[in-house]
Design a protein around this motif. Structure first.
Motif, short mmCIF file in Angstrom:
data_model
loop_
_atom_site.label_atom_id
_atom_site.label_comp_id
_atom_site.label_asym_id
_atom_site.label_seq_id
_atom_site.Cartn_x
_atom_site.Cartn_y
_atom_site.Cartn_z
N GLY A 51 -71.55 54.12 9.22
CA GLY A 51 -72.24 53.73 8.00
C GLY A 51 -71.31 53.36 6.87
N GLU A 52 -70.09 53.95 6.89
CA GLU A 52 -69.19 53.77 5.74
C GLU A 52 -67.76 54.09 6.15
N VAL A 53 -66.80 53.50 5.44
CA VAL A 53 -65.40 53.84 5.60
C VAL A 53 -64.80 54.16 4.24
N LYS A 88 -62.57 55.85 23.28
CA LYS A 88 -63.22 55.75 21.97
C LYS A 88 -63.20 57.08 21.21
N LEU A 89 -62.00 57.63 21.02
CA LEU A 89 -61.84 58.85 20.26
C LEU A 89 -62.24 58.68 18.80
N VAL A 90 -62.21 57.46 18.32
CA VAL A 90 -62.42 57.20 16.90
C VAL A 90 -63.88 56.97 16.54
N CYS A 91 -64.76 56.99 17.52
CA CYS A 91 -66.16 56.63 17.26
C CYS A 91 -66.98 57.84 16.81
N PRO A 92 -67.57 57.80 15.61
CA PRO A 92 -68.52 58.84 15.23
C PRO A 92 -69.86 58.57 15.89
N ASP A 93 -70.61 59.61 16.13
CA ASP A 93 -71.93 59.43 16.74
C ASP A 93 -72.89 58.79 15.73
N GLY A 94 -73.70 57.86 16.20
CA GLY A 94 -74.73 57.27 15.36
C GLY A 94 -74.18 56.24 14.40
N GLU A 95 -75.08 55.56 13.71
CA GLU A 95 -74.68 54.48 12.82
C GLU A 95 -74.48 54.94 11.39
#
Length: 589
Positions: A51-53, A88-95
């Protein structure tokens, strides 16, 4: 032909290069974002949303970002400038997840010459650590060979160089102190800064290799040593005694490694040791495959690879492999004897360690509009590959080597494709103090090979490559590199780590809500099922180990079969006769 072409273009390409783009893209300023790795695709080809960075510049801003996520129970992941991890260690769950990029946490905070330490923010690159240390007369002795990693990122996955000496080749073994920001309750303002040193041994051992699930590392203090010189010679031999040689070679030379060309039955030994600081020489190692390359040349190379795969041209791959290995050998792999003239005049190459241990000039920030780039830059039609990497205990290395040699005897041309990517790199690693580090002295095998743009397309000699992968990981219990590999490598991997329970205990203490965890990291750590995915075609890209024909590509002639020498393996094997029989039945109907 393709190999000589690429080397010609690399040699003539100069040093200008378009730097890699930020792996994070957002549609509206810093919101509605996606993230990938530097190769442009994860093993399962999924797109990771956030959703945000946030791009903190200071520890205070980092604390604020973590506190915001913690207060709102928002999934969060740390992201690095270059994003070199394949899984994909960098992927947070969900959008709705939050990405915290360490791109601007890139400052050298302190160099203490007397104590021989360097304190840096977590987004500082390996290149910067090496160069700034050298300016102060200091060296981080063992590092990965690619300098486009950040200290936080390489610690997260346990990245390493090659040695069996001292504390070993993993950079995290030289971390004497670190600061990490973790979630917390309202009584601590929703974020907590934990300062860990060697008096906090259990917590430090967990944080040294953490997969990013404990929090965001703010800063790291490294123990260095006086700058030194080294002397490097590459020696090519036949591989008939490789199994025995590999076990002993790493004890003889401090910075030893071996590159293996199995189909050519050759191995290249790196004889690399410290020498007197007074020994003459100002050598430089600018490894050719890490130099900027003309995008047009890369397009030709990739098109040739695709044609060879489509026509099953094993001979073409073998001719190309011999060309590239001979040419690289003839030009010293990118070594030059003195100054920065780039001229190789013969061995030994003597130079200061900072000029010999790592390279990556394709990252140089002069922008030429993608005329040249790093060979794997996803914005061009360049390299696209799988990478399998695992470490096998020294006691089992000889048996593994012999198994691979048996497969080559059965299919002499089967591994030429690996050799066009400069063979199998074998580096030495030692038993680690980190809970998710190596459990014993071992050899790490790095294997890079062709990947199709079509996830269901078979590869030439796919069964041989899959069998080698399963032999290393399962027959000999190889530990997967956390930052590389296809999904199947992590199947049951956590059970191979004797201190996994200690790591998970610290994880529960630091982040009880699992805000820094994701479905993928939970699967890697054995907390959830699903590290492999069973569906049609899943074995073609290592999403599963096949158990039925539909997991391969039966319509294209690939069926699930036992391995040739490791019968417990299940691999996708080409069966032309069965395909023809099926086609004949269709014709009759």
């Amino acid at each position: 032909m393709k190999s000589s072409l690429i080397l010609l273009f690399m040699i003539c390409g100069g040093v200008i290069a378009t730097p890699p783009e930020d792996p994070i893209r957002c549609s509206s300023k810093n919101t509605d974002c996606t993230i990938t790795n530097t190769y442009g695709v994860f093993p399962d080809r999924s797109i990771c949303h956030a959703g945000e960075v946030m791009y903190p510049n200071t520890e205070e801003e980092l604390i604020s970002a973590v506190a915001s996520a913690s207060k709102n129970k928002r999934k969060v992941k740390a992201a690095t400038r270059f994003s070199h991890s394949i899984p994909k260690l960098v992927c947070p769950d969900g959008e709705n997840g939050l990405l915290i990029s360490t791109k601007n946490l890139n400052k050298i905070l302190k160099i203490d010459k007397e104590a021989r330490t360097m304190t840096v923010q977590s987004g500082v690159s390996l290149r910067e650590i090496i160069s700034k240390g050298a300016e102060a007369g200091l060296a981080l002795p063992y590092t990965p060979y690619w300098w486009g990693l950040t200290i936080g990122g390489l610690m997260g996955t346990g990245a390493h160089g090659s040695t069996l000496w001292g504390k070993g080749s993993a950079v995290h073994e030289y971390v004497v102190e670190l600061r990490i920001v973790t979630p917390a309750g309202p009584e601590d303002g929703y974020a907590k800064v934990r300062n860990l040193d060697e008096s906090h041994q259990q917590h430090l051992n967990a944080a040294r290799v953490s997969l990013g699930v404990l929090g965001v590392i703010s800063q790291v203090t490294l123990k260095l040593e006086p700058l030194f010189k080294r002397s490097l010679t590459y020696l090519t031999k036949d591989d008939s005694d490789l199994g025995d040689e590999l076990v002993t070679f790493g004890r003889k030379h401090e910075f030893a490694d071996v590159t293996w060309y199995p189909s050519q039955q050759k191995a290249v030994y790196r004889i690399d040791d410290r020498v007197s600081i007074n020994k003459s020489g100002n050598g430089l190692y600018d490894f050719f495959p890490f130099r900027p390359t003309l995008s047009a040349a890369l397009t030709v190379v990739r098109a040739t690879e695709e044609l060879q795969e489509a026509t099953r041209d094993a001979n073409g791959k073998c001719v190309g492999a011999k060309l590239i290995t001979a040419t690289l050998s003839g030009i010293g792999y990118g070594l030059s004897n003195n100054d920065d003239k780039g001229i190789f005049l013969g061995y030994p190459i003597v130079g200061f360690s900072n000029r010999m241990q790592a390279s990556g000039t394709c990252l140089d920030s002069l922008n030429d509009g993608l005329i040249t780039a790093c060979p794997w830059d996803s914005r061009i039609k360049g390299e696209f590959f799988h990478q399998t990497a695992f470490s096998i205990p020294l006691s089992a290395v000889k048996n593994f080597i012999e198994d691979v040699q048996k497969l080559v005897e059965l299919e002499p041309k089967s591994l030429c494709g690996l050799e066009t990517a400069n063979g199998i790199l074998m580096r030495y690693v030692t038993a680690s103090s980190a809970y998710l580090g190596k459990s014993e002295d071992a050899v790490d095998f790095d294997i890079t090979y062709y990947r199709s743009k079509d996830p269901l397309a078979p590869r030439l000699f796919q069964d041989i490559l899959e069998e080698i992968e399963q032999i290393g990981l399962f027959k000999y219990g190889g530990l997967p590199h956390w930052g590389k590999n296809r999904n199947l490598a992590f199947l049951g991997a956590i059970k191979k780590y004797h201190n996994a329970d200690k790591f998970l205990k610290v994880k529960e203490e630091y982040d009880p809500q699992g805000l820094f965890s994701s479905l993928w990291t939970d699967q890697m750590l054995g907390l959830q099922e699903g590290v492999t995915i069973l569906k049609d075609g899943c074995a073609m890209e290592g999403m599963c180990i096949c158990s039925q024909d539909s997991h391969c590509a039966p319509k294209k002639g690939y069926f699930c079969r036992p391995g040739r020498i490791y019968k417990e393996a299940r691999v996708c094997t080409r069966d032309v006769k069965k395909t023809k029989e099926a086609d004949d039945v269709k014709d009759e109907l």
